[in-house]
Scaffold this active site. Structure first.
Site, PDB file in Angstrom:
ATOM      1  CB  VAL A  85      -0.968   0.018   1.212  1.00 41.73           C
ATOM      2  CG1 VAL A  85      -1.767   1.315   1.266  1.00 41.73           C
ATOM      3  CG2 VAL A  85      -1.916  -1.183   1.157  1.00 41.73           C
ATOM      4  CB  CYS A  86       4.124   1.983   1.642  1.00 41.79           C
ATOM      5  SG  CYS A  86       3.757   1.366   3.302  1.00 41.79           S
ATOM      6  N   PRO A  87       3.707   2.272  -1.498  1.00 41.38           N
ATOM      7  CG  PRO A  87       4.273   0.584  -3.005  1.00 41.38           C
ATOM      8  CD  PRO A  87       3.998   0.844  -1.561  1.00 41.38           C
TER       9      PRO A  87
END
Length: 187
Positions: free
Chosen positions: A46-48
Site C-alpha cells: 500500500v505504501c508505494p
C-alpha cells in the site's frame, strides 16, 4: 490523548532527497507548513501507492508553502535502494526521512513497538512547529493526497483567519463560518 497543539520535539535524522542524503532537523520544519506522512515500511504494498499519490501532488503542496516529509522506520540507505529499484518511488522529490530507531514515530505515537514499524499517520504541522491536524488509519487502508491537501489548505485558512471556521468539504474560495450566538441552532 490529543496531539492537537503539541509541539514537535527536537529531532535530527538522515533523509534521502533528490539523489542525496541530507540531514533534517526540527529547525528545518519551522517557518513553513509541513506534513509528516508516516508509513510502515519501504518495499511494501500500500505504501508505494500513497507515496506516489503524494509525489503526483507535491508541486501543489509546495505552491501553498507546505513541505512533505515521508517517514518510515527504514534507514536512508533503504530509501535510496527503494528509489533506485522502483519506477513509482523514483517520482518522489520530497524528503524521505529515515527513523530506524523509531524516535520520531514514538514521539508522534505511531510506532508499533512489537514490529518496529510505523502506523499510517498523517500530521499537519503549522509554521510554529505545532500539530494542527492528524489522522491515523489501519495499515491496510491507503490515504488520499487530495483530502490531505484540502485539510492543509483549511488549516492554513483558519491559521490566518482565526475568527472564521471551515465547514465540511470546504475548498478555498468557498464560504466559511464566523461562529456567533446568531448561528447557534441554525446550521
Amino acid at each position: 490523548m490529543s496531539f492537537i497543539g503539541k509541539e514537535v520535539s527536537d529531532f535530527k535524522v538522515q533523509s534521502f532527497v533528490n539523489g542525496e542524503f541530507k540531514e533534517v532537523t526540527k529547525k528545518d520544519i519551522l517557518g513553513k507548513w509541513a506534513v509528516f506522512f508516516f508509513y510502515p515500511a519501504d518495499f511494501t504494498f500500500v505504501c508505494p501507492t500513497e507515496l506516489e499519490d503524494l509525489a503526483d501532488k507535491y508541486e501543489e503542496f509546495k505552491k501553498i508553502g507546505c513541505e512533505i516529509y515521508s517517514v518510515s522506520c527504514d534507514t536512508h540507505f533503504v530509501h535510496k535502494a527503494w528509489h533506485d529499484a522502483s519506477k513509482t518511488i523514483k517520482k518522489i522529490q520530497y524528503p524521505m526521512l529515515a527513523d530506524p530507531t523509531g524516535a520520531i514515530a514514538r514521539d508522534f505515537d505511531v510506532l508499533i513497538e512489537s514490529e518496529g514499524l510505523a502506523e499510517r499517520g498523517s500530521f499537519i504541522i503549522n509554521p510554529e512547529g505545532k500539530i494542527v491536524a492528524y489522522e491515523v488509519t489501519a495499515g491496510n487502508v491507503g490515504r488520499n493526497a487530495d483530502e490531505l491537501f484540502r485539510r492543509v489548505q483549511a488549516s492554513q485558512f483558519v491559521h490566518e483567519h482565526g475568527d472564521e471556521v471551515c465547514p465540511a468539504k470546504w475548498q478555498p474560495g468557498a464560504k466559511t463560518l464566523k461562529p456567533s450566538l446568531d448561528l447557534v441552532g441554525l446550521l
